[in-house]
Design a protein around this motif. Structure first.
Motif, PDB file in Angstrom:
ATOM      1  N   ILE A 138       0.893  -0.997   0.057  1.00  0.00           N
ATOM      2  CA  ILE A 138      -0.040  -0.074  -0.054  1.00  0.00           C
ATOM      3  C   ILE A 138       0.770   1.111  -0.021  1.00  0.00           C
ATOM      4  O   ILE A 138       1.575   1.593   0.949  1.00  0.00           O
ATOM      5  N   ASP A 139       0.769   2.144  -0.990  1.00  0.00           N
ATOM      6  CA  ASP A 139       1.621   3.117  -1.171  1.00  0.00           C
ATOM      7  C   ASP A 139       3.112   2.925  -1.136  1.00  0.00           C
ATOM      8  O   ASP A 139       4.021   3.830  -0.437  1.00  0.00           O
ATOM      9  N   GLY A 140       3.608   1.733  -1.564  1.00  0.00           N
ATOM     10  CA  GLY A 140       4.948   1.292  -1.559  1.00  0.00           C
ATOM     11  C   GLY A 140       5.475   0.590  -0.374  1.00  0.00           C
ATOM     12  O   GLY A 140       6.454   0.337  -0.375  1.00  0.00           O
ATOM     13  N   GLY A 141       4.553   0.546   0.815  1.00  0.00           N
ATOM     14  CA  GLY A 141       4.960  -0.138   1.827  1.00  0.00           C
ATOM     15  C   GLY A 141       4.635  -1.592   1.776  1.00  0.00           C
ATOM     16  O   GLY A 141       3.390  -1.893   1.776  1.00  0.00           O
ATOM     17  N   ASP A 142       5.635  -2.455   1.848  1.00  0.00           N
ATOM     18  CA  ASP A 142       5.402  -3.877   1.458  1.00  0.00           C
ATOM     19  C   ASP A 142       5.318  -4.659   2.796  1.00  0.00           C
ATOM     20  O   ASP A 142       5.226  -4.211   3.833  1.00  0.00           O
ATOM     21  N   GLY A 143       5.156  -5.878   2.427  1.00  0.00           N
ATOM     22  CA  GLY A 143       4.934  -6.869   3.612  1.00  0.00           C
ATOM     23  C   GLY A 143       3.504  -7.057   4.261  1.00  0.00           C
ATOM     24  O   GLY A 143       3.292  -7.454   5.637  1.00  0.00           O
ATOM     25  N   ILE A 144       2.591  -6.393   3.603  1.00  0.00           N
ATOM     26  CA  ILE A 144       1.076  -6.629   4.034  1.00  0.00           C
ATOM     27  C   ILE A 144       0.303  -8.003   3.684  1.00  0.00           C
ATOM     28  O   ILE A 144       0.439  -8.150   2.647  1.00  0.00           O
ATOM     29  N   VAL A 145       0.158  -8.488   4.653  1.00  0.00           N
ATOM     30  CA  VAL A 145      -0.560  -9.991   4.537  1.00  0.00           C
ATOM     31  C   VAL A 145      -1.867  -9.836   3.927  1.00  0.00           C
ATOM     32  O   VAL A 145      -2.416 -10.425   3.017  1.00  0.00           O
ATOM     33  N   ASP A 146      -2.901  -8.549   4.695  1.00  0.00           N
ATOM     34  CA  ASP A 146      -4.210  -8.522   3.952  1.00  0.00           C
ATOM     35  C   ASP A 146      -4.573  -7.304   4.240  1.00  0.00           C
ATOM     36  O   ASP A 146      -4.579  -6.627   5.328  1.00  0.00           O
ATOM     37  N   PRO A 147      -4.754  -6.492   3.019  1.00  0.00           N
ATOM     38  CA  PRO A 147      -4.794  -5.082   3.047  1.00  0.00           C
ATOM     39  C   PRO A 147      -6.246  -4.589   3.227  1.00  0.00           C
ATOM     40  O   PRO A 147      -6.602  -3.335   3.435  1.00  0.00           O
ATOM     41  N   ARG A 148      -7.208  -5.357   3.356  1.00  0.00           N
ATOM     42  CA  ARG A 148      -8.596  -5.079   3.492  1.00  0.00           C
ATOM     43  C   ARG A 148      -8.803  -4.245   4.837  1.00  0.00           C
ATOM     44  O   ARG A 148      -8.481  -4.506   6.012  1.00  0.00           O
ATOM     45  N   GLY A 149      -9.558  -3.060   4.898  1.00  0.00           N
ATOM     46  CA  GLY A 149      -9.888  -2.335   5.834  1.00  0.00           C
ATOM     47  C   GLY A 149      -8.628  -0.870   5.938  1.00  0.00           C
ATOM     48  O   GLY A 149      -8.999  -0.261   7.068  1.00  0.00           O
ATOM     49  N   MET A 150      -7.697  -1.127   5.391  1.00  0.00           N
ATOM     50  CA  MET A 150      -6.810  -0.111   5.502  1.00  0.00           C
ATOM     51  C   MET A 150      -6.971   1.139   4.393  1.00  0.00           C
ATOM     52  O   MET A 150      -7.980   0.769   3.395  1.00  0.00           O
ATOM     53  N   PHE A 151      -6.250   1.972   4.466  1.00  0.00           N
ATOM     54  CA  PHE A 151      -6.501   3.112   3.423  1.00  0.00           C
ATOM     55  C   PHE A 151      -5.178   3.418   2.616  1.00  0.00           C
ATOM     56  O   PHE A 151      -3.846   3.389   3.352  1.00  0.00           O
ATOM     57  N   GLY A 152      -5.249   3.782   1.351  1.00  0.00           N
ATOM     58  CA  GLY A 152      -4.209   4.314   0.646  1.00  0.00           C
ATOM     59  C   GLY A 152      -4.329   4.883  -0.653  1.00  0.00           C
ATOM     60  O   GLY A 152      -5.646   4.514  -0.972  1.00  0.00           O
ATOM     61  N   GLN A 153      -3.467   5.070  -1.422  1.00  0.00           N
ATOM     62  CA  GLN A 153      -3.726   5.839  -2.552  1.00  0.00           C
ATOM     63  C   GLN A 153      -3.448   4.763  -3.688  1.00  0.00           C
ATOM     64  O   GLN A 153      -4.210   4.705  -4.773  1.00  0.00           O
ATOM     65  N   ARG A 154      -2.675   3.478  -3.463  1.00  0.00           N
ATOM     66  CA  ARG A 154      -2.329   2.785  -4.484  1.00  0.00           C
ATOM     67  C   ARG A 154      -2.253   1.414  -3.611  1.00  0.00           C
ATOM     68  O   ARG A 154      -1.755   1.161  -2.593  1.00  0.00           O
ATOM     69  N   LEU A 155      -2.557   0.441  -4.282  1.00  0.00           N
ATOM     70  CA  LEU A 155      -2.919  -0.917  -3.839  1.00  0.00           C
ATOM     71  C   LEU A 155      -1.878  -1.990  -4.853  1.00  0.00           C
ATOM     72  O   LEU A 155      -2.236  -1.933  -5.990  1.00  0.00           O
ATOM     73  N   GLY A 156      -0.902  -2.442  -4.509  1.00  0.00           N
ATOM     74  CA  GLY A 156       0.019  -3.482  -5.005  1.00  0.00           C
ATOM     75  C   GLY A 156      -0.095  -4.691  -4.449  1.00  0.00           C
ATOM     76  O   GLY A 156      -0.545  -5.022  -3.378  1.00  0.00           O
ATOM     77  N   VAL A 157       0.250  -5.676  -5.400  1.00  0.00           N
ATOM     78  CA  VAL A 157       0.630  -7.099  -5.027  1.00  0.00           C
ATOM     79  C   VAL A 157       1.420  -7.848  -5.877  1.00  0.00           C
ATOM     80  O   VAL A 157       1.436  -7.786  -6.894  1.00  0.00           O
ATOM     81  N   HIS A 158       1.955  -8.835  -5.240  1.00  0.00           N
ATOM     82  CA  HIS A 158       3.133  -9.509  -5.974  1.00  0.00           C
ATOM     83  C   HIS A 158       2.486 -11.009  -6.047  1.00  0.00           C
ATOM     84  O   HIS A 158       1.705 -11.372  -5.282  1.00  0.00           O
ATOM     85  N   ILE A 159       2.388 -11.375  -7.321  1.00  0.00           N
ATOM     86  CA  ILE A 159       1.425 -12.516  -7.778  1.00  0.00           C
ATOM     87  C   ILE A 159       2.355 -13.516  -8.210  1.00  0.00           C
ATOM     88  O   ILE A 159       3.562 -13.400  -8.856  1.00  0.00           O
ATOM     89  N   HIS A 160       1.951 -14.713  -7.658  1.00  0.00           N
ATOM     90  CA  HIS A 160       2.778 -16.287  -8.170  1.00  0.00           C
ATOM     91  C   HIS A 160       1.654 -16.794  -8.972  1.00  0.00           C
ATOM     92  O   HIS A 160       0.653 -17.206  -8.746  1.00  0.00           O
ATOM     93  N   LEU A 161       1.845 -16.802 -10.397  1.00  0.00           N
ATOM     94  CA  LEU A 161       1.166 -17.475 -11.523  1.00  0.00           C
ATOM     95  C   LEU A 161       1.586 -18.773 -11.855  1.00  0.00           C
ATOM     96  O   LEU A 161       2.724 -18.908 -12.066  1.00  0.00           O
ATOM     97  N   VAL A 162       0.907 -19.805 -11.991  1.00  0.00           N
ATOM     98  CA  VAL A 162       1.303 -21.178 -12.336  1.00  0.00           C
ATOM     99  C   VAL A 162       0.482 -21.444 -13.543  1.00  0.00           C
ATOM    100  O   VAL A 162      -0.983 -21.246 -13.561  1.00  0.00           O
TER     101      VAL A 162
END
Length: 418
Positions: A138-162
């Motif tokens: 969230i806004d560049g801050g990494d290490g978030i397990v579950d972002p729901r309920g938080m506030f921010g300008q941008r939401l990012g996610v590292h994804i593992h695609l198989v």
């Protein structure tokens, strides 16, 4: 990381391998207990190296396995969770970043960012099997397990695609559908095997799960209680049997017996003194059988398995995961039952190795409780959770450059490999 809830009712698992087809039917109770009601298994026909080569034979084997499980369970099923070992599944990593406009992050925002990730799969020639979020930002801050309920300008996610090659996966799906079964979900085989064979500490601290099947050897890396990498090789226990048959000029059925009864991955001082009777191809008389020292059999088995394990090591090193996953390796699958394979794996991989059987399930007969049925047992554990899918109408997204923050070894690995 993904939003899940416990499921109740009937769960059916179908594992279609090169050497066997297995169907497990279980009931998930309100208390979270999983009880196996019926099992059916059948020798696989029409499969080679994890791929369909004869549709009619594969369909017949699936029907027989499913009917056996239904009769034992006293229940009819119309849909299954299907293991995927065909199409050489492999991993791709991606990062997605979406604008939020500062509002509170809702379920729909998380679902939307995951849906964008699906568009980053390898194209129409490959099918997307899994889309697994490993960590959020969230806004560049990494290490978030579950972002729901938080506030921010941008939401990012590292994804593992198989993903897996579309043709072989769709052929397998067609064989299942021809048996009048719907596919409610697909799970890559080593992921399912890991769910049934790894203990919680191994999944959390890091472990490599190697599933040695009849026609394929698949492997997955688990870290921070997630699967972060998967790959496969088109080689397995059947290749060892073929090597024996060719090297000793003996029928395949006898080569399989020699491997199972007398085979070993490591030599011993007595091998030269112990002689085995080996019937020859095309000869009916027992008197025409050859007598060969057991050492000859060992010298055929070991090179094939050593090469297979070296290929696994090479793929892990190429992905940068050989050291990240720690020193723990867990072997499962039918091929892991060959004598001496644990010691050989320790030498080749330079790690601590243990042989694993599926963790016990209530009602599971001992006859199908071994490593050859680890994938089917893991499918039931996977199916016990409801995996919520993202909506099918993505909005524009962009790839992000990665950001700071840490989430243990998984976070450091993501930062180094993006």
């Amino acid at each position: 990381m993904s939003r899940t809830k416990m499921r109740t009712g009937l769960i059916a698992a179908l594992d279609v391998g090169t050497s066997k087809v297995a169907c497990f039917i279980a009931h998930a109770g309100d208390d979270g207990r999983l009880e196996v009601l019926g099992v059916g298994h059948q020798r696989a026909q029409g499969m080679r190296n994890g791929q369909v080569v004869n549709m009619d034979r594969v369909e017949a084997a699936i029907r027989a396995a499913v009917e056996g499980a239904e009769q034992m369970a006293g229940q009819r099923i119309d849909s299954v969770l299907l293991s995927v070992n065909s199409g050489q599944p492999h991993s791709t990593r991606a990062e997605i970043d979406l604008a939020l406009d500062g509002h509170e992050i809702r379920d729909s925002d998380v679902a939307r960012v995951l849906d964008h990730a699906r568009a980053l799969s390898d194209g129409p020639e490959r099918d997307l099997i899994h889309c697994i979020p490993t960590t959020y930002t969230i806004d560049g801050g990494d290490g978030i397990v579950d972002p729901r309920g938080m506030f921010g300008q941008r939401l990012g996610v590292h994804i593992h695609l198989v993903t897996a090659a579309a043709g072989p996966v769709r052929n397998l799906a067609l064989a299942v559908e021809r048996a009048h079964l719907a596919i409610e979900g697909r799970v890559v085989a080593p992921y399912a095997s890991g769910l049934s064979c790894l203990v919680e500490d191994e999944r959390e601290m890091g472990a490599i799960l190697i599933d040695i099947g009849g026609g394929t050897t698949s492997f997955a890396v688990f870290l921070d209680n997630q699967m972060v990498f998967v790959d496969s090789l088109p080689v397995g226990g059947n290749h060892v049997t073929n090597d024996i048959a060719k090297g000793l000029s003996t029928p395949l059925a006898n080569a399989e017996r020699l491997k199972t009864v007398y085979g070993n991955c490591l030599p011993s001082p007595s091998d030269q003194r112990e002689f085995l009777k080996v019937p020859l191809v095309g000869e009916d008389e027992e008197s025409s059988a050859n007598e060969v020292p057991r050492s000859m059999l060992i010298n055929i088995i070991r090179p094939r398995l050593e090469e297979t394990l070296e290929l696994v090591r090479h793929h892990l090193e190429h992905a940068g995961l050989s050291h990240v996953a720690g020193r723990r390796v867990v072997l499962t699958g039918g091929g892991s039952q060959l004598s001496g394979i644990r010691e050989l794996a320790e030498m080749v991989l330079d790690k601590q190795v243990r042989l694993a059987q599926p963790q016990r399930l209530l009602g599971l007969p001992d006859s199908v409780g071994g490593p050859a049925f680890a994938t089917a047992a893991g499918l039931l554990r996977y199916g016990q959770k409801v995996h919520v899918e993202a909506p099918a109408h993505p909005e524009p997204a962009r790839r992000a450059d990665g950001s700071g923050g840490r989430l243990g070894r998984l976070g450091r690995w993501l930062k180094e490999n993006f």
